[in-house]
Design an enzyme around this catalytic site. Structure first.
Site, PDB file in Angstrom:
ATOM      1  NE  ARG A 260      -3.636  -2.379   2.445  1.00 32.68           N
ATOM      2  CZ  ARG A 260      -4.532  -2.672   3.365  1.00 32.68           C
ATOM      3  NH1 ARG A 260      -4.783  -1.807   4.338  1.00 32.68           N
ATOM      4  NH2 ARG A 260      -5.193  -3.819   3.333  1.00 32.68           N
ATOM      5  NE  ARG A 275      -1.203   4.577   9.049  1.00 29.87           N
ATOM      6  CZ  ARG A 275      -2.499   4.322   9.062  1.00 29.87           C
ATOM      7  NH1 ARG A 275      -3.092   3.880   7.974  1.00 29.87           N
ATOM      8  NH2 ARG A 275      -3.218   4.506  10.154  1.00 29.87           N
ATOM      9  CD  GLU A 347      -8.054  -1.806  11.085  1.00 32.76           C
ATOM     10  OE1 GLU A 347      -8.090  -2.569  10.106  1.00 32.76           O
ATOM     11  OE2 GLU A 347      -8.077  -0.560  10.988  1.00 32.76           O
ATOM     12  CB  SER A 350     -11.007  -4.345   9.053  1.00 37.01           C
ATOM     13  OG  SER A 350     -12.140  -3.535   8.865  1.00 37.01           O
ATOM     14  NE  ARG A 389      -1.541  -2.117  11.917  1.00 36.46           N
ATOM     15  CZ  ARG A 389      -2.354  -1.068  11.840  1.00 36.46           C
ATOM     16  NH1 ARG A 389      -3.459  -1.051  12.572  1.00 36.46           N
ATOM     17  NH2 ARG A 389      -2.074  -0.044  11.053  1.00 36.46           N
TER      18      ARG A 389
END
Length: 425
Positions: A260, A275, A347, A350, A389
Site C-alpha cells: 500500500r 503502517r 486495529e 477488519s 501487528r
C-alpha cells in the site's frame, strides 16, 4: 455497484445511504442520465420499427412496379438516425456505469451513524491488558534493542515505511503466519490459497479499489497492480462465474505480502511497523448465499477473534460507524488489540460484509435450487490477522524485565518448542 432498477424505485434510500456516508445526494444526477439513456434507446427502437414498416411498403411498391426511391431515402435516413441514437445510448450507459462505480456501498440499517471513528460502537472487550512492574517498551525499542528490527537499513534499500526483520523476530513473524493458516484451515474450514500478487484492473475494480483509490496502490510498468490485500485475488476467484447453490459457502484464506502506498497517511504512524508499504497478512474471504451473509459475518469475526484468544492478547470489537467504513462494506467489525507501547487499542483486523456490492462489480452469481435465473452471491472479507501487528502485540505484551520475550503457548511448536526468545542479541 448498484442495480439501476432498484435505484429508480428507491432514490430516497440511495440518497439516505450516501448521506450516512457523508456524501452528497446523487440520485437526481444518476436518474437524469438514466432517463436520457432510456429515451435514446426507445427512439432507436421506434426507428427500427418504422424501418420494418417501410421495408414492407418498399416490397409492395416494387411488386407493383412502382417507384420506391422516396421510401429508400427514408430508410437511409432512419438507419443513420438509429445508429446515432444507439451510439448516444452507449455513451450514456457508459456515463451511468462510470458514475455509479464511484459510489460506496450503502450502510446496513444497524450500522451507527457518524462521520468517523468517534462514532464507532464498542461491542465487547475480551481479556485484560497486562500489568508490568517495569516501564514497558514499545516494539521499536524492543526490536532495535535486539538488533533484529532494522528500519535504517530498510530505508537504505527501499526508503521510509519498510523494515528488515532478522533472527528470532524473522522466525517469529513466520511462526505467526503459519499458526494462523493452520488454525483457519484445520479448525475453521477455510481452503488455503496461494494467489497471484499482481492483478489486472478488472480485479481491482471488482473488489472496489478502482477507480477511486488508485493513489493508494502500486502500479507496475506493465499495467499490473500489486495487491493491497489478498482479498482482491481471493474474492475474484469467482469473477464471471455462476456457481451451484450447493457449492456455497466458499471460504478461502491466504498468507501474502500486501502493498500500500499509504498516500493518505502522511505523518501518521511514521514510527515503527504499524503502517508500512509492505506487510504480511492472513486474509479470510467468504462467498455465500445472501440469506447466510449476516451469520457468516459473525462467524468470520469469531474466527479472527479466536487467533487473539489463542495468543492470550487482550482486544476489543468495534462496530464501525457509517462514515468510518471501507468503500465496499455495508457493515464492518474492527478488532483492536491492546498495545502497551502505545497504551491503547489498535486495529488488527477488519471484518466486512459487502453484500452483493462486489459481486455485481465482478458478475459473480449462483444458480439457486428454487426460483428462476441466477442471483448475485454475497461476499465477505476479514483479516485473520495482520501478521506484523500481531508480532508487535506479542513483543509488547509478552516483554519481560530482562529483555526477553515470553512466547504464547500456541506459537511454541512453530518456534522449535522454545517458550522464550532470550534477552541475548
Amino acid at each position: 455497484m448498484f442495480d439501476l432498477k432498484w435505484l429508480r424505485e428507491n432514490p430516497d434510500a440511495f440518497d439516505r445511504g450516501l448521506a450516512r456516508r457523508g456524501l452528497a445526494l446523487a440520485s437526481a444526477q444518476v436518474l437524469a442520465l438514466d432517463r436520457e439513456w432510456r429515451e435514446a434507446q426507445t427512439k432507436a427502437e421506434q426507428l427500427q420499427a418504422e424501418r420494418n414498416r417501410l421495408a414492407k411498403e418498399i416490397g409492395a411498391a416494387k411488386a407493383k412496379g412502382g417507384d420506391a426511391s422516396e421510401l429508400l431515402r427514408k430508410v437511409g435516413e432512419s438507419k443513420e438516425a438509429q445508429a446515432n441514437l444507439e451510439t448516444r445510448a452507449g455513451e450514456l450507459r457508459g456515463e451511468i456505469d462510470a458514475l455509479l462505480a464511484t459510489y460506496p456501498n450503502l450502510p446496513a440499517d444497524d450500522v451507527p451513524d457518524g462521520p468517523d471513528e468517534t462514532a464507532n460502537k464498542l461491542l465487547r472487550q475480551v481479556g485484560a491488558p497486562p500489568k508490568f512492574d517495569f516501564a514497558p517498551k514499545d516494539h521499536v525499542a524492543i526490536g532495535e534493542g535486539r538488533k533484529q528490527m532494522d528500519f535504517a537499513r530498510a530505508g537504505k534499500i527501499s526508503g521510509a515505511r519498510f523494515v528488515v526483520l532478522s533472527g528470532a523476530l524473522a522466525r517469529l513473524e513466520r511462526a505467526i503466519g503459519q499458526f494462523m493458516l493452520d488454525l483457519h484451515t484445520n479448525e475453521f474450514g477455510y481452503t488455503e490459497v496461494s494467489p497471484p500478487l499482481l492483478v489486472r484492473d478488472e480485479a481491482m475494480f471488482g473488489t472496489g479499489q478502482l477507480p477511486k483509490f488508485s493513489e493508494d496502490l502500486f502500479l507496475t510498468t506493465n499495467g499490473l497492480w500489486l495487491i493491497p490485500t489478498a482479498e482482491v485475488p481471493l474474492t475474484n476467484l469467482v469473477r464471471d462465474e455462476i456457481l451451484d447453490e450447493a457449492a456455497l459457502p466458499l471460504r478461502f484464506t491466504a498468507w501474502t505480502p500486501c502493498f500500500r502506498s499509504e498516500a493518505g497517511a502522511a505523518g501518521k504512524d511514521t514510527r515503527g511497523m504499524i503502517r508500512q508499504h509492505q506487510f504480511a497478512k492472513v486474509e479470510l474471504v467468504s462467498i455465500v448465499h445472501p440469506d447466510r451473509a449476516e451469520a457468516e459475518h459473525e462467524r468470520m469475526t469469531g474466527c479472527a477473534e479466536e487467533v487473539l484468544k489463542r495468543l492470550g492478547l487482550a482486544y476489543r470489537v468495534m462496530l464501525l460507524a457509517a462514515g468510518d467504513m471501507g468503500f465496499a462494506a455495508r457493515k464492518t467489525y474492527d478488532i483492536e488489540v491492546w498495545l502497551p507501547g502505545q497504551n491503547t487499542y489498535r486495529e488488527i483486523s477488519s471484518c466486512s460484509n459487502c453484500g452483493e456490492f462486489q459481486a455485481r462489480r465482478m458478475n459473480a452469481r449462483f444458480r439457486p435450487k428454487e426460483g428462476k435465473g441466477p442471483r448475485f452471491v454475497h461476499t465477505l472479507n476479514g483479516s485473520g490477522l495482520a501478521v506484523g501487528r500481531t508480532l508487535i502485540a506479542i513483543l509488547e505484551n509478552y516483554q519481560q524485565a530482562d529483555g526477553s520475550i515470553r512466547l504464547p503457548e500456541a506459537l511454541r511448536p512453530y518456534m522449535g518448542g522454545r517458550d522464550t526468545i532470550g534477552a541475548e542479541r
